[in-house]
Each structure stands twice: as structure tokens, then as C-alpha cells.
Write a protein that holds these residues in place. Structure first.
Motif, PDB file in Angstrom:
ATOM      1  N   GLU A  39     -11.510  -7.723  -0.012  1.00  0.00           N
ATOM      2  CA  GLU A  39     -13.530  -7.211  -0.518  1.00  0.00           C
ATOM      3  C   GLU A  39     -12.731  -6.497  -2.061  1.00  0.00           C
ATOM      4  O   GLU A  39     -13.334  -6.486  -2.835  1.00  0.00           O
ATOM      5  CB  GLU A  39     -12.907  -6.477   0.982  1.00  0.00           C
ATOM      6  N   ALA A  40     -11.412  -6.260  -2.232  1.00  0.00           N
ATOM      7  CA  ALA A  40     -11.338  -5.647  -3.250  1.00  0.00           C
ATOM      8  C   ALA A  40     -11.306  -6.552  -4.523  1.00  0.00           C
ATOM      9  O   ALA A  40     -10.786  -6.128  -5.475  1.00  0.00           O
ATOM     10  CB  ALA A  40      -9.691  -4.822  -3.023  1.00  0.00           C
ATOM     11  N   SER A  84      -9.569 -16.738  -4.770  1.00  0.00           N
ATOM     12  CA  SER A  84      -8.875 -15.516  -4.355  1.00  0.00           C
ATOM     13  C   SER A  84      -7.206 -15.297  -4.578  1.00  0.00           C
ATOM     14  O   SER A  84      -6.530 -14.290  -4.149  1.00  0.00           O
ATOM     15  CB  SER A  84      -9.552 -15.273  -2.805  1.00  0.00           C
ATOM     16  N   ASP A 117      -5.768  -6.663   8.247  1.00  0.00           N
ATOM     17  CA  ASP A 117      -6.667  -5.885   8.108  1.00  0.00           C
ATOM     18  C   ASP A 117      -5.834  -5.814   6.634  1.00  0.00           C
ATOM     19  O   ASP A 117      -6.482  -5.858   5.202  1.00  0.00           O
ATOM     20  CB  ASP A 117      -6.199  -4.796   8.087  1.00  0.00           C
ATOM     21  N   ARG A 118      -4.769  -5.819   5.967  1.00  0.00           N
ATOM     22  CA  ARG A 118      -4.659  -6.056   4.082  1.00  0.00           C
ATOM     23  C   ARG A 118      -4.824  -7.308   3.639  1.00  0.00           C
ATOM     24  O   ARG A 118      -6.028  -7.259   2.789  1.00  0.00           O
ATOM     25  CB  ARG A 118      -2.726  -6.539   4.147  1.00  0.00           C
ATOM     26  N   PHE A 142       0.642  -0.966  -0.066  1.00  0.00           N
ATOM     27  CA  PHE A 142       0.444  -0.062  -0.025  1.00  0.00           C
ATOM     28  C   PHE A 142       0.514   1.076  -0.267  1.00  0.00           C
ATOM     29  O   PHE A 142       0.329   2.587   0.269  1.00  0.00           O
ATOM     30  CB  PHE A 142      -0.781  -0.057   1.009  1.00  0.00           C
ATOM     31  N   MET A 185      -1.403  -0.326   8.951  1.00  0.00           N
ATOM     32  CA  MET A 185      -2.154  -1.723   8.758  1.00  0.00           C
ATOM     33  C   MET A 185      -1.741  -3.140   9.515  1.00  0.00           C
ATOM     34  O   MET A 185      -0.481  -3.053   8.874  1.00  0.00           O
ATOM     35  CB  MET A 185      -1.701  -2.014   7.190  1.00  0.00           C
ATOM     36  N   GLN A 236      -8.323  -8.589   4.311  1.00  0.00           N
ATOM     37  CA  GLN A 236      -9.951  -8.661   4.110  1.00  0.00           C
ATOM     38  C   GLN A 236      -9.389  -7.509   3.416  1.00  0.00           C
ATOM     39  O   GLN A 236     -10.455  -8.053   2.568  1.00  0.00           O
ATOM     40  CB  GLN A 236     -10.002  -8.070   5.970  1.00  0.00           C
ATOM     41  N   ALA A 237      -8.689  -6.462   3.600  1.00  0.00           N
ATOM     42  CA  ALA A 237      -9.181  -5.852   2.259  1.00  0.00           C
ATOM     43  C   ALA A 237      -8.899  -6.038   0.809  1.00  0.00           C
ATOM     44  O   ALA A 237      -9.098  -5.346  -0.062  1.00  0.00           O
ATOM     45  CB  ALA A 237      -7.592  -4.215   2.202  1.00  0.00           C
ATOM     46  N   THR A 238      -8.142  -6.719   0.854  1.00  0.00           N
ATOM     47  CA  THR A 238      -7.299  -7.415  -0.615  1.00  0.00           C
ATOM     48  C   THR A 238      -8.848  -8.910  -0.673  1.00  0.00           C
ATOM     49  O   THR A 238      -9.189  -8.486  -2.375  1.00  0.00           O
ATOM     50  CB  THR A 238      -6.264  -7.957  -0.470  1.00  0.00           C
TER      51      THR A 238
END
Lengths: 112, 249, 310
Positions: free
Chosen positions: C12-13, C140, C5-6, A89, C1, C8-10
Motif C-alpha cells: 500500500e505504501a 513491487s 500485515d507488513r 517498523f 504486526m 499489505q502495508a508495504t
């Protein structure tokens, strides 16, 4: 097809614990250049006792449909990787001037 | 071309085709039985090459013959006394040692043969040979690497590959026998012998194996006089066509 | 992060998780099991089809079938390779297969009794696999998704070769047509069972869907398969052994009758027609090949030592 074969009620499906080595053939990563002018891309991996059979096996496994001008094999242990987690990120976003869309070139100038 | 010459050419082509279809059949028996996945892939690849070249040769033979016989008529419609493959390729394997020994001895021969046949007296055959020689080179690299790994691997593997070579040796002499069919339509197999000896001796030496001394050499394949193995092989291979004759699949 | 979190974000994206990313333990375990069982399925699948290589009725059919079986070995290889990125070895996965601790798709426990079965496997079994595999291209986990893309590219030839065999039989003699119908009668229900239990009964599904390992549910995949396959059967002039099979105008889907889940669970538990033989053949090949693998390793060792001392 359901590859997550359902668990039989009462049956315990075992997960690998690591460390069951039989013949100890090392793992090799395979890179294939599909045609001249392109780079080698990672295609997968395979086990082989030595480099020569790794190349031969890679040819059989990854170029069956003549999808390869050139095949590289590298012992997996030789690969050194960057720490991707750090940079995932990272602010490449804060250097937008690297992107052509940042610039507003008038239409009259033509293709650029 | 006179009829006699055509018939001779057809006979010659059928020998080569039969060699390859039987070798392909033997190798295909080993698919899913190899020591590992990578070897299953390799064996399947080589089997495909052999059956593929057999198809080309049968088709050519059928056309020359002019009687309307297709590749399938020739492969599935001839009896064991009509098959003219070399005895080496019909030998069964009882394990990887036999399989590699049989393959290696045959590959070394095929390389010389296809190379010699690439010289164009017969353009169609030369075309088939030009592709086949590349495949034979790949096959030989595969089988000779294995002979060396097994010969110079463990004591157990050394013994097993030596046993394999010993068992197959008596079927190698036939590969270099000459008759009027070879001379008229193809190459004189005797001229291939020296190069074959060179390749085989070099690989056996590197593999720390010895050249067998069995003076007895079997013969008869080119005249339809086979070992008992061919009958069973053909019974299995030809079963569908014999049971359901004249149908499309 | 945080890593979590990373992760989950991945997910979700709709982006890919790659081998060295942080991942929940359950995610890793589920993937290892699923990828391994997928790989095992490809390998075991070589046996029912390999059964007819030596008796293929024409040289063309023989080479096509050999190429297909060879592809299956290759698919197994790609999948084991994907599994190994998760920190397990192929040897260990094989050991779990050999000892029955990991499974493979139950469809391969059925026998190939006639040449028509080979056509049916291509048409129905590969047809079902393709429906699932296309969905899995969006899974995924990066290496698994990439393996699936590669496999899907090769798989469509498999279904076509099977259907071509079926077409030849359906256009052939009465005996050939009967052979084809007999094969449909034996393979239809097992093919439907390939998609697993109904969604309501499927314990893994919810979690797998959250992690986007699984993208489409069992029932959705099964319905897609039925809808595409029934018209194909009509074209062949075969009937399906299901008196309750009916087209529902309202939904636009083909409705099937009740699946015999007793048979399904019996086969999963190891009591199908060929469970034992499939595994014992695999184990036999592995055991009989031990001396070869040892020899190759010994030779490679010698060469390394020679090179070092040079």
C-alpha cells in the motif's frame, strides 16, 4: 511485452519444485564500485565454478559499459544477513533528535 | 615515406586486420551456443574486441593506401585470394574444445605481437597495439583458464581439449614465418616464437596436456592460399555487400 | 504486526518487498513465473537477432548487433539472478523452459528473413518492450524492480540502433525501402500481440495489479506503444498493414483494427513459425555444453580438495 504469457486454456503451467541441479556451479553475489570514492554496491548474482571465473564473468556481465572500477564476488552462502523483518517498523522514529530538522536554527546563523 | 614502403605497410596492416575480422566472425558464430550464459557474454566480448581492432586497422590501411577504400570496402570487397589472414583463425570449431584451443593458441601469439608493436615506429599502429595488448591479455587469461579447466577437469574434457589442440597445432607454425613485409612494416614474427612456446608449454603442462608432435605445418594464408573454409566464411560475411553493392546501411 | 500485515502495508505504501520478507504464496509463484519468462524471453531473443550477425552489411552494424545480443544475454542473467532470490535455481528454470513448461514472449517465434527485420526488431519489438519495462520499474518486488532499472538504462540504445537501421533503409534505394516496408508488414501485428490479450480477457491481470507486480494494464501499454510508434512510422515513410488504423481526435489516440487472436493463441500454444527450432537450438546448446560445465565443476572440486589438504 506481456511476460506473464497467458495460460492456454486447459494447459497446466508448471512451477519449480526446487532441487533440479545440473552442474552445481555455485551462486555468487556481485558487488561493483562504479568509481573511486564510492562504496561497492550489490549489482546482482551469477553462477561460476570458481572465484577466478566468477570475477571474469562479473566483469563481462556487470561492467560492460565500463561501469566499474572494482568488482567483488562473494559466494552467496557466505552472506550473513540481519533479520530485516524485526527492524522494519522499529522506532528509529522515536529518536528524532538524530535528525537535523529537529533543530530550529535561526536564519541569521546561516548555512548549517 | 616512399610509395613502396606505404604499399608494404598497407599489406602488413591488412594481414593483421584480416586475422582479427576472421577470428571475430568465427567467435560470433558461437554466440547463443555457449555452454552457459556467462560464456555467451565472454565470447561476445572477445568477438567484439577482434572486430573492433580490425576496424581500426582497415581504416588506417585505407587511409595510407589513399585510394578511398573504407573499412567496409576492405572487409567486404576483397576475395578469398586477396585475404591474408593466418590459416589458424579461419578453422571452424565443432564444439567448445576446438574454439578454446584455437583461441588460446592465437591469444598467446597476439599478446606477444601487440606488445612488440606497441613500440612506436609507427605511432598510429602503436596506439592501436597499446589498446589491443590489454585486450589480448584479457583474452589469454580467459582461454588459458579454460584450457586448464578442461585439461584437468574430467577424462572426457581432457580428451576433447587435447583433440582441439592437436587439430589446431598444424596452423601455428605459420604465425611465426617471416617475410620482407613483416620485416619492413612490423615485427619479425620469428622473434615472438620463444615467448609463445613458453606460454603455451606452461599452460599445457598445468592442464596436464601434451604438446602435439605433428611435424607438418600448413602455410599460405599470408599469400592468399587458404584452406577451403575461408571461402564459405567470406561468402556469408560479404553476402549483403555483394548482393546490394554501393548502398548505405 | 503479522508478516501478512507488513506485506499489505508495504504494498500500500508503494514500498518494495525484499527477498527475505514474508509474502503470499501466490505472490511468490506469480513473480517466479513472470521473472523467469522475462529472462527466457531475453535468452531466446538472442536467436532471431543472432541470425544476422554473420551477415551484417557493415562492420559497424556487425559490432552494434553483437553488442545488443550480448546485452540480451546480460539481461537474462540479471533476471535469472532476481528470480533466484525467490528460492529457485536457474538450472530448474531452464529445465522448465526446455520442456515447454515455462514460456517466453511469442514474438521471438517469428523468423528474421531480411536485414530490415533487424531494424524492425529494434524499433518495434524493443520499442514495445521498453513501454512495458518502464512500467515494471515500479514493480513491487525489489530485485525485479532493480533489474528493470538496469535493463531500461541499456535498452534505449537497442531501440535507437534499430530505428537507425530503419532510417538508413528508408533513405536508401527503392530496394531498401521495399525491404523495410516488407518487414513492417510482417512484424506490426505480432508486435501489437506482445502486450497480451485485451484486459477483459486477461486472467492474471487483476491479481497482479493488486500486488503491484503489474502496474499498467495490457491495453494501456498497447495504446501507449501505438501512439508513440505511428508517428515514427510516418517519419520513415512506411505504412502500417492496418486499413482501420485511424487517429481519433476526441481521445487523442490512434485506434487500431482488430487483432487476430487466433494467430496469437496458435503461437502461444506452440504452433508459431519457429517455436520448435528456438527451443531445440537452446536445448542443443545446453546439452552440447554439459561436458564443459562438468569439467569446470570437477576442476573446481579438485582445487578445493587440494587447498583443504594443504
Amino acid at each position: 511485452m506481456s511476460y506473464d504469457v497467458p495460460q492456454v486454456p486447459g494447459e497446466h503451467q508448471e512451477d519449480p519444485t526446487g532441487g533440479h541441479e545440473d552442474h552445481g556451479w555455485p551462486l555468487w553475489e556481485v558487488f561493483v564500485r562504479p568509481k573511486r570514492g564510492l562504496s561497492h554496491t550489490h549489482a546482482g548474482s551469477l553462477h561460476a565454478p570458481d572465484a577466478e571465473s566468477a570475477v571474469q564473468n562479473a566483469r563481462d556481465a556487470y561492467t560492460r559499459r565500463a561501469e566499474g572500477v572494482s568488482v567483488w564476488v562473494v559466494p552467496s552462502t557466505s552472506i550473513r544477513a540481519s533479520d530485516d523483518a524485526e527492524s522494519m517498523f522499529e522506532p528509529f522514529e522515536d529518536r528524532p533528535y538524530r535528525h537535523p530538522t529537529f533543530y530550529d536554527i535561526p536564519d541569521e546563523v546561516g548555512q548549517m | 615515406m616512399t610509395t613502396t614502403t606505404t604499399a608494404t605497410t598497407v599489406e602488413y596492416l591488412l594481414r593483421l586486420a584480416d586475422d582479427n575480422v576472421v577470428m571475430g566472425q568465427r567467435l560470433s558464430e558461437y554466440i547463443s551456443r555457449a555452454p552457459d550464459l556467462e560464456e555467451d557474454l565472454a565470447v561476445a566480448n572477445i568477438a567484439l574486441d577482434h572486430v573492433g581492432v580490425a576496424q581500426h586497422l582497415y581504416t588506417y590501411a585505407g587511409e595510407l593506401e589513399g585510394g578511398g577504400r573504407t573499412e567496409d570496402d576492405l572487409a567486404f570487397g576483397r576475395t578469398e585470394r586477396e585475404f591474408t589472414n593466418a590459416l589458424l583463425v579461419e578453422q571452424p570449431h565443432h564444439g567448445f574444445g576446438d574454439l578454446i584451443a584455437r583461441q588460446f593458441l592465437f591469444d598467446a601469439y597476439q599478446l606477444e605481437l601487440w606488445d612488440a608493436l606497441s613500440r612506436p615506429d609507427d605511432a598510429r599502429l602503436a596506439g592501436i597495439a597499446a589498446k589491443a595488448v590489454k585486450e589480448a591479455r584479457y583474452h589469454l587469461r580467459h582461454s588459458s583458464s579454460w584450457v586448464i579447466r578442461l585439461g584437468d577437469g574430467t577424462d572426457d574434457s581432457h580428451r576433447r581439449i587435447q583433440d582441439g589442440i592437436d587439430a589446431m597445432w598444424r596452423f601455428t607454425g605459420e604465425l611465426f614465418e617471416t617475410d620482407e613485409v613483416d620485416l619492413a612494416a612490423g615485427v619479425d614474427p620469428a622473434t615472438l616464437r620463444q615467448a609463445w612456446d613458453g606460454t603455451v608449454d606452461a599452460v599445457l603442462a598445468e592442464a596436464t596436456l601434451h604438446r602435439p608432435e605433428d611435424p607438418y605445418q600448413a602455410t599460405g594464408g599470408r599469400h592468399g592460399v587458404h584452406t577451403e573454409h575461408l571461402g564459405h566464411l567470406l561468402a556469408e560475411m560479404q553476402w549483403m555487400q555483394r548482393t546490394y553493392p554501393g548502398l548505405e546501411w | 504486526m503479522t508478516g501478512e500485515d507488513r506485506f499489505q502495508a508495504t504494498i500500500e505504501a508503494d514500498a518494495k518487498i525484499e527477498p527475505r520478507d514474508w509474502m503470499p504464496d501466490g505472490y511468490r509463484k506469480t513473480l517466479v513465473r513472470q521473472i523467469a519468462q522475462h529472462a527466457h524471453s531475453e535468452i531466446i531473443g538472442m536467436q532471431p537477432e543472432g541470425n544476422w550477425i554473420s551477415r551484417a552489411p557493415t562492420l559497424m552494424r556487425k559490432v552494434i548487433l553483437m553488442a545488443k545480443v550480448q546485452d540480451e544475454a546480460g539481461h537474462g542473467l540479471y533476471l535469472y539472478s532476481a528470480a533466484e532470490t525467490l528460492g529457485v535455481s536457474r538450472d530448474e528454470l531452464q529445465h522448465l523452459l526446455h520442456t515447454g513448461k515455462q514460456k517466453y514472449s511469442s514474438i521471438f517465434n517469428y523468423p528474421t528473413l531480411t536485414w530490415a527485420d533487424i531494424g524492425i526488431i529494434g524499433w518495434l519489438v524493443d520499442g514495445a518492450a521498453i513501454v512495458n519495462q518502464i512500467a515494471l520499474q515500479g514493480t513491487s518486488y525489489g530485485p525485479y524492480a532493480r533489474a528493470m532499472v538496469r535493463i531500461c538504462r541499456e535498452e534505449s540504445f537497442h531501440q535507437r540502433q534499430g530505428y537507425a537501421i530503419c532510417m538508413a533503409l528508408s533513405q536508401g534505394s527503392e530496394e531498401q525501402q521495399a525491404m523495410l516496408q516488407d518487414a513492417v508488414d510482417r512484424w506490426w501485428w505480432p508486435s501489437l500481440m506482445m502486450f497480451g490479450p485485451h484486459d477483459a480477457e486477461s486472467t492474471h491481470t487483476e491479481e497482479s495489479m493488486e500486488w503491484k507486480i503489474k502496474r499498467v494494464t495490457n491495453d494501456e501499454l498497447r495504446q501507449a506503444f501505438v501512439d508513440q510508434t505511428v508517428p515514427q512510422g510516418r517519419y520513415l515513410g512506411v505504412t502500417f498493414p492496418d486499413p482501420d488504423l485511424v487517429y481519433d481526435e476526441g481521445s487523442g489516440h490512434w485506434q487500431i483494427g482488430a487483432i487476430d487472436w487466433d494467430e496469437f493463441w496458435a503461437v502461444v500454444k506452440g504452433n508459431g513459425p519457429l517455436n520448435r527450432e528456438r527451443i531445440s537450438n537452446k536445448v542443443k546448446a545446453w546439452d552440447e555444453g554439459a561436458w564443459v560445465r562438468q569439467a569446470a565443476a570437477a576442476y573446481a572440486d579438485k582445487q578445493t580438495r587440494l587447498a583443504d589438504s594443504a
